[in-house]
Write a protein that holds these residues in place. Structure first.
Motif, PDB file in Angstrom:
ATOM      1  N   VAL A   1       0.841  -1.204   0.000  1.00 53.87           N
ATOM      2  CA  VAL A   1       0.000   0.000   0.000  1.00 53.87           C
ATOM      3  C   VAL A   1       0.873   1.250   0.000  1.00 53.87           C
ATOM      4  O   VAL A   1       0.578   2.226  -0.700  1.00 53.87           O
ATOM      5  CB  VAL A   1      -0.993  -0.005   1.181  1.00 53.87           C
ATOM      6  N   GLU A   2       1.947   1.230   0.766  1.00 57.53           N
ATOM      7  CA  GLU A   2       2.858   2.370   0.800  1.00 57.53           C
ATOM      8  C   GLU A   2       3.418   2.662  -0.600  1.00 57.53           C
ATOM      9  O   GLU A   2       3.456   3.818  -1.035  1.00 57.53           O
ATOM     10  CB  GLU A   2       3.996   2.091   1.779  1.00 57.53           C
ATOM     11  N   ALA A   3       3.841   1.619  -1.317  1.00 57.53           N
ATOM     12  CA  ALA A   3       4.381   1.797  -2.668  1.00 57.53           C
ATOM     13  C   ALA A   3       3.312   2.366  -3.602  1.00 57.53           C
ATOM     14  O   ALA A   3       3.590   3.254  -4.413  1.00 57.53           O
ATOM     15  CB  ALA A   3       4.905   0.471  -3.209  1.00 57.53           C
ATOM     16  N   GLY A   4       2.082   1.876  -3.483  1.00 58.01           N
ATOM     17  CA  GLY A   4       0.992   2.409  -4.289  1.00 58.01           C
ATOM     18  C   GLY A   4       0.702   3.860  -3.964  1.00 58.01           C
ATOM     19  O   GLY A   4       0.465   4.680  -4.852  1.00 58.01           O
ATOM     20  N   PHE A   5       0.743   4.185  -2.676  1.00 59.89           N
ATOM     21  CA  PHE A   5       0.508   5.555  -2.228  1.00 59.89           C
ATOM     22  C   PHE A   5       1.557   6.500  -2.806  1.00 59.89           C
ATOM     23  O   PHE A   5       1.235   7.620  -3.204  1.00 59.89           O
ATOM     24  CB  PHE A   5       0.505   5.618  -0.699  1.00 59.89           C
ATOM     25  N   VAL A   6       2.809   6.058  -2.850  1.00 55.76           N
ATOM     26  CA  VAL A   6       3.880   6.893  -3.404  1.00 55.76           C
ATOM     27  C   VAL A   6       3.553   7.273  -4.850  1.00 55.76           C
ATOM     28  O   VAL A   6       3.661   8.437  -5.239  1.00 55.76           O
ATOM     29  CB  VAL A   6       5.247   6.179  -3.306  1.00 55.76           C
TER      30      VAL A   6
ATOM     31  N   ARG B   1      11.962  -5.168  -4.007  1.00 51.28           N
ATOM     32  CA  ARG B   1      11.763  -3.934  -4.772  1.00 51.28           C
ATOM     33  C   ARG B   1      10.301  -3.840  -5.184  1.00 51.28           C
ATOM     34  O   ARG B   1       9.758  -4.762  -5.805  1.00 51.28           O
ATOM     35  CB  ARG B   1      12.662  -3.911  -6.004  1.00 51.28           C
ATOM     36  N   TYR B   2       9.669  -2.747  -4.824  1.00 49.27           N
ATOM     37  CA  TYR B   2       8.276  -2.480  -5.175  1.00 49.27           C
ATOM     38  C   TYR B   2       8.270  -1.467  -6.321  1.00 49.27           C
ATOM     39  O   TYR B   2       8.796  -0.369  -6.173  1.00 49.27           O
ATOM     40  CB  TYR B   2       7.520  -1.901  -3.970  1.00 49.27           C
ATOM     41  N   GLU B   3       7.697  -1.871  -7.454  1.00 45.77           N
ATOM     42  CA  GLU B   3       7.592  -1.011  -8.627  1.00 45.77           C
ATOM     43  C   GLU B   3       6.125  -0.634  -8.789  1.00 45.77           C
ATOM     44  O   GLU B   3       5.274  -1.503  -8.977  1.00 45.77           O
ATOM     45  CB  GLU B   3       8.074  -1.755  -9.873  1.00 45.77           C
TER      46      GLU B   3
ATOM     47  N   VAL C   1      -6.008   4.192 -10.199  1.00 44.47           N
ATOM     48  CA  VAL C   1      -5.709   2.783  -9.965  1.00 44.47           C
ATOM     49  C   VAL C   1      -4.223   2.588 -10.182  1.00 44.47           C
ATOM     50  O   VAL C   1      -3.674   2.960 -11.224  1.00 44.47           O
ATOM     51  CB  VAL C   1      -6.524   1.850 -10.886  1.00 44.47           C
ATOM     52  N   VAL C   2      -3.584   2.009  -9.166  1.00 44.43           N
ATOM     53  CA  VAL C   2      -2.138   1.809  -9.179  1.00 44.43           C
ATOM     54  C   VAL C   2      -1.844   0.320  -9.286  1.00 44.43           C
ATOM     55  O   VAL C   2      -2.474  -0.497  -8.611  1.00 44.43           O
ATOM     56  CB  VAL C   2      -1.492   2.375  -7.886  1.00 44.43           C
ATOM     57  N   TYR C   3      -0.884  -0.023 -10.125  1.00 42.75           N
ATOM     58  CA  TYR C   3      -0.382  -1.388 -10.229  1.00 42.75           C
ATOM     59  C   TYR C   3       0.943  -1.446  -9.491  1.00 42.75           C
ATOM     60  O   TYR C   3       1.792  -0.557  -9.648  1.00 42.75           O
ATOM     61  CB  TYR C   3      -0.171  -1.767 -11.695  1.00 42.75           C
ATOM     62  N   VAL C   4       1.114  -2.473  -8.673  1.00 41.43           N
ATOM     63  CA  VAL C   4       2.372  -2.674  -7.944  1.00 41.43           C
ATOM     64  C   VAL C   4       2.888  -4.076  -8.233  1.00 41.43           C
ATOM     65  O   VAL C   4       2.142  -5.051  -8.105  1.00 41.43           O
ATOM     66  CB  VAL C   4       2.198  -2.482  -6.421  1.00 41.43           C
ATOM     67  N   LYS C   5       4.139  -4.142  -8.609  1.00 38.65           N
ATOM     68  CA  LYS C   5       4.832  -5.411  -8.849  1.00 38.65           C
ATOM     69  C   LYS C   5       6.010  -5.479  -7.886  1.00 38.65           C
ATOM     70  O   LYS C   5       6.720  -4.495  -7.697  1.00 38.65           O
ATOM     71  CB  LYS C   5       5.333  -5.453 -10.295  1.00 38.65           C
ATOM     72  N   VAL C   6       6.201  -6.664  -7.287  1.00 35.80           N
ATOM     73  CA  VAL C   6       7.270  -6.827  -6.296  1.00 35.80           C
ATOM     74  C   VAL C   6       8.199  -7.949  -6.751  1.00 35.80           C
ATOM     75  O   VAL C   6       7.740  -9.036  -7.103  1.00 35.80           O
ATOM     76  CB  VAL C   6       6.695  -7.154  -4.902  1.00 35.80           C
ATOM     77  N   VAL C   7       9.493  -7.651  -6.739  1.00 40.43           N
ATOM     78  CA  VAL C   7      10.517  -8.625  -7.117  1.00 40.43           C
ATOM     79  C   VAL C   7      11.649  -8.590  -6.092  1.00 40.43           C
ATOM     80  O   VAL C   7      11.789  -7.629  -5.346  1.00 40.43           O
ATOM     81  CB  VAL C   7      11.094  -8.342  -8.529  1.00 40.43           C
ATOM     82  N   ARG C   8      12.438  -9.661  -6.087  1.00 45.39           N
ATOM     83  CA  ARG C   8      13.675  -9.652  -5.306  1.00 45.39           C
ATOM     84  C   ARG C   8      14.642  -8.698  -5.998  1.00 45.39           C
ATOM     85  O   ARG C   8      14.809  -8.751  -7.210  1.00 45.39           O
ATOM     86  CB  ARG C   8      14.295 -11.040  -5.248  1.00 45.39           C
TER      87      ARG C   8
END
Length: 140
Positions: A31-36, A68-70, A82-89
């Motif tokens: 949620v924090e990454a989306g908020f950013v 890493r949150y993109e 609407v925000v898309y968030v993808k998370v990877v190592r």
């Protein structure tokens, strides 16, 4: 569509009883990454989270992992984003999770208000994300 990057180190206090990233902590960072991303399109004091549409972990995340949150705004309505968030190592780009969330632009009283934003996809991936986001909003 501009992508915003945030990183987090998975520490001992972020773990669940299995010794891997606690989903609640991952959701907080999600949620924090989306908020950013959303608040950079308007401003933080006018941005509130309405809905997490999905957040599915594909594998456990062990202590010591840097994630890493993109995040990027993929669709805008009158007052919504609407925000898309993808998370990877961060070390090997291994996919961990992704999902969408909706944020609302509000006035000082907390009422939704138009933000005046327009976004334009610049490649096929962004067009696909915009269509997925648009369908999520229609389902609400």
């Amino acid at each position: 569509m501009k992508t915003f990057i945030t990183h987090h180190l998975v520490k001992g206090n972020d773990l669940n009883h299995h010794g891997t990233l606690f989903a609640g902590r991952g959701a907080e960072w999600f949620v924090e990454a989306g908020f950013v991303a959303a608040s950079n399109m308007t401003c933080p004091e006018n941005t509130v989270c309405l809905n997490i549409h999905g957040m599915v972990f594909t594998r456990p995340v062990p202590k010591g992992t840097i994630v890493r949150y993109e995040s990027k705004v993929t669709y805008v309505g009158r007052s919504s984003m609407v925000v898309y968030v993808k998370v990877v190592r961060a070390d090997n780009e291994q996919f961990l999770l992704d999902g969408f969330m909706t944020f609302i632009h509000v006035d000082s009283e907390g009422h939704s208000t138009p933000h005046g934003l327009v976004i334009t996809p610049s490649n096929d991936e962004e067009v696909e994300l915009m269509e997925k986001a648009k369908n999520l909003v229609k389902k609400r």
